[in-house]
Scaffold this active site. Structure first.
Site, PDB file in Angstrom:
ATOM      1  N   SER B  13      23.504   7.674  60.554  1.00  0.00           N
ATOM      2  CA  SER B  13      24.184   7.648  59.261  1.00  0.00           C
ATOM      3  C   SER B  13      23.446   6.715  58.306  1.00  0.00           C
ATOM      4  O   SER B  13      22.582   5.955  58.704  1.00  0.00           O
ATOM      5  CB  SER B  13      25.631   7.202  59.440  1.00  0.00           C
ATOM      6  OG  SER B  13      25.691   5.805  59.569  1.00  0.00           O
ATOM      7  N   CYS B  14      23.825   6.812  57.046  1.00  0.00           N
ATOM      8  CA  CYS B  14      23.241   6.013  55.967  1.00  0.00           C
ATOM      9  C   CYS B  14      23.244   4.541  56.347  1.00  0.00           C
ATOM     10  O   CYS B  14      24.262   4.063  56.817  1.00  0.00           O
ATOM     11  CB  CYS B  14      24.055   6.223  54.685  1.00  0.00           C
ATOM     12  SG  CYS B  14      23.599   5.149  53.319  1.00  0.00           S
ATOM     13  N   PRO B  15      22.186   3.776  56.152  1.00  0.00           N
ATOM     14  CA  PRO B  15      20.946   4.150  55.472  1.00  0.00           C
ATOM     15  C   PRO B  15      19.824   4.565  56.421  1.00  0.00           C
ATOM     16  O   PRO B  15      18.685   4.635  56.017  1.00  0.00           O
ATOM     17  CB  PRO B  15      20.558   2.846  54.776  1.00  0.00           C
ATOM     18  CG  PRO B  15      20.949   1.791  55.781  1.00  0.00           C
ATOM     19  CD  PRO B  15      22.182   2.334  56.484  1.00  0.00           C
TER      20      PRO B  15
END
Lengths: 131, 75
Positions: B13-15
């Site tokens: 997931s981000c980042p």
């Protein structure tokens, strides 16, 4: 030409840490020169012990399941990544004095400086953020 | 499309997709192509935005069963 991103981290909860380190690592990944100034509770985010167990806001404990489900990296991982990408970490000297903290209390590679140190970096920054 | 390197960033997931992509593209020479696989739907806007900021070019993208694929040419 490298862009500059200047961030002030002044809060010490888990969610604050995600806001700071996600933006910082994303900026560094886009080749920006990034500096974070940690002041007041923000110092938790780079404290050797505290950054490994940052508090979750009361009533929001159930978010933790979502963090796990979304496979969100841990704060120690994000901090390490930020350092690998040369994000500059500046601990606020004045707050350290007030809280009786020493440079050794923080993760390796942290710089210590005052407001003027941050302002010097932020003076020609393209993006400035406060968390 | 032929890629010089393939990066599997599925499940991250981000980042992380952007961070891993940056690290992978650092190992390429200008003009070479990185093929990225990610399941992060935020990457749909993040990868093109990141590429623009960092001076690279998304030359193709596709979606297959929840896996987003990007072909990024190093600038």
């Amino acid at each position: 030409m490298s862009r500059k991103v200047a961030i002030i981290a002044s809060n010490g909860g888990l969610f604050d840490a995600y806001k700071v380190f996600n933006i910082a690592t994303a900026a560094a990944a886009a080749d920006a020169e990034v500096a974070i100034f940690f002041t007041f509770e923000g110092l938790n985010l780079i404290h050797k012990d505290a950054h490994q167990q940052l508090p979750v806001p009361t009533g929001r404990e159930h978010y933790m399941e979502g963090f796990k489900k979304a496979n969100v990296p841990s704060i120690p991982e994000l901090l390490q990544m930020a350092q690998e990408m040369n994000v500059k970490l500046i601990a606020c000297q004045m707050t350290m004095d007030v809280m009786s903290l020493k440079k050794e209390d923080f993760v390796d590679g942290v710089d210590v400086g005052g407001a003027a140190t941050f302002l010097h970096f932020a003076q020609d920054a393209d993006v400035t953020l406060t968390f | 499309m032929n890629a010089d390197k393939v990066l599997d960033a599925r499940g991250l997931s981000c980042p992380m997709p952007v961070v891993r992509t940056k690290k992978a593209i650092d190992e390429l020479k200008p003009g070479q192509i990185l093929e990225l696989h990610t399941t992060d739907s935020g990457a749909l806007s993040d990868i093109p935005a990141w590429a623009k900021t960092a001076g690279h070019r998304v030359i193709e993208q596709s979606e297959d069963n929840g896996v987003y694929k990007f072909w990024i040419q190093k600038g």
